[in-house]
Design a protein around this motif. Structure first.
Motif, PDB file in Angstrom:
ATOM      1  N   SER A  30     -11.312  -8.013  -0.592  1.00 52.33           N
ATOM      2  CA  SER A  30     -10.028  -8.120   0.098  1.00 52.33           C
ATOM      3  C   SER A  30      -9.483  -6.742   0.459  1.00 52.33           C
ATOM      4  CB  SER A  30      -9.038  -8.877  -0.792  1.00 52.33           C
ATOM      5  OG  SER A  30      -7.804  -9.006  -0.158  1.00 52.33           O
ATOM      6  N   ASN A  83      -1.071 -11.533   3.848  1.00 55.26           N
ATOM      7  CA  ASN A  83      -0.990 -12.177   2.528  1.00 55.26           C
ATOM      8  C   ASN A  83      -0.519 -13.629   2.603  1.00 55.26           C
ATOM      9  OD1 ASN A  83      -1.917 -10.271   0.603  1.00 55.26           O
ATOM     10  ND2 ASN A  83      -0.035  -9.097   0.859  1.00 55.26           N
ATOM     11  N   GLN A  91      -2.622 -11.594  -4.195  1.00 52.30           N
ATOM     12  CA  GLN A  91      -2.251 -10.810  -3.016  1.00 52.30           C
ATOM     13  C   GLN A  91      -2.415  -9.309  -3.257  1.00 52.30           C
ATOM     14  OE1 GLN A  91       1.750 -11.856  -1.839  1.00 52.30           O
ATOM     15  NE2 GLN A  91       1.156 -13.926  -1.235  1.00 52.30           N
TER      16      GLN A  91
END
Length: 196
Positions: A30, A83, A91
């Motif tokens: 991510s 997010n 997140q």
């Protein structure tokens, strides 16, 4: 070694160790995606130079504090959308501190109080927000229409004098009109006329 005046942006990921503990591979994937698709190109667009990165943070040099602040606000604003739909505990959220000051250049690295203050401002910042020094605030006055709150004089680690701190919360950043966030030097003049 040489010296020059520069705007320094320090950023890190809130709760990085916890995120890595929950999902190491997912967190790295991510973070790399955010860097590749948003952060690195945003820094380049605002004429910044990534000096160094750590696992969860980075140090960036800009010739203009207006560019540094515009870059930080754009990144934080874009992260809200990125997010969306992701569980809160997974997140990636940044904290960003910005200072303008004298720095020492040694090869590709930078040092000095100008850098140290930026790093301390980042630690004072709320998740998703941006904190800047009084010196940075003075430089963006009449150039960027962003309502930074005066957080007062703060004593920060390893700095002998108190630092004037100004902040934008994540909610403040969401409320800034898109037109008020310049992406180039030409946009800065237009953005300075936008009020909200």
């Amino acid at each position: 070694m040489q010296r020059r005046l520069a705007a320094i942006l320090a950023a890190d990921v809130v709760g990085y160790s916890r995120l890595m503990g929950v999902d190491e591979m997912g967190t790295l994937k991510s973070l790399k995606s955010h860097r590749r698709e948003l952060v690195d190109c945003g820094i380049s667009e605002h004429r910044g130079r990534i000096v160094k990165t750590t696992g969860d943070g980075m140090l960036v040099e800009f010739a203009s504090v207006v560019d540094a602040v515009a870059c930080a606000v754009k990144i934080q604003r874009s992260m809200v959308g990125r997010n969306a739909g992701i569980a809160v505990e997974r997140q990636i959220v940044f904290r960003i501190g910005i200072n303008v000051g004298d720095i020492i250049i040694d090869g590709d690295d930078i040092f000095g109080d100008g850098v140290n203050i930026a790093a301390r401002l980042e630690t004072l910042c709320e998740p998703g927000g941006v904190c800047i020094s009084r010196a940075a605030k003075d430089q963006i006055r009449d150039k960027l229409s962003m309502a930074f709150a005066d957080l007062g004089e703060q004593a920060v680690k390893n700095i002998s004098r108190a630092v004037g701190v100004f902040g934008l919360t994540a909610k403040d950043i969401e409320a800034i009109p898109e037109a008020a966030i310049p992406s180039s030097a030409e946009d800065t003049v237009a953005a300075s006329t936008v009020r909200y």
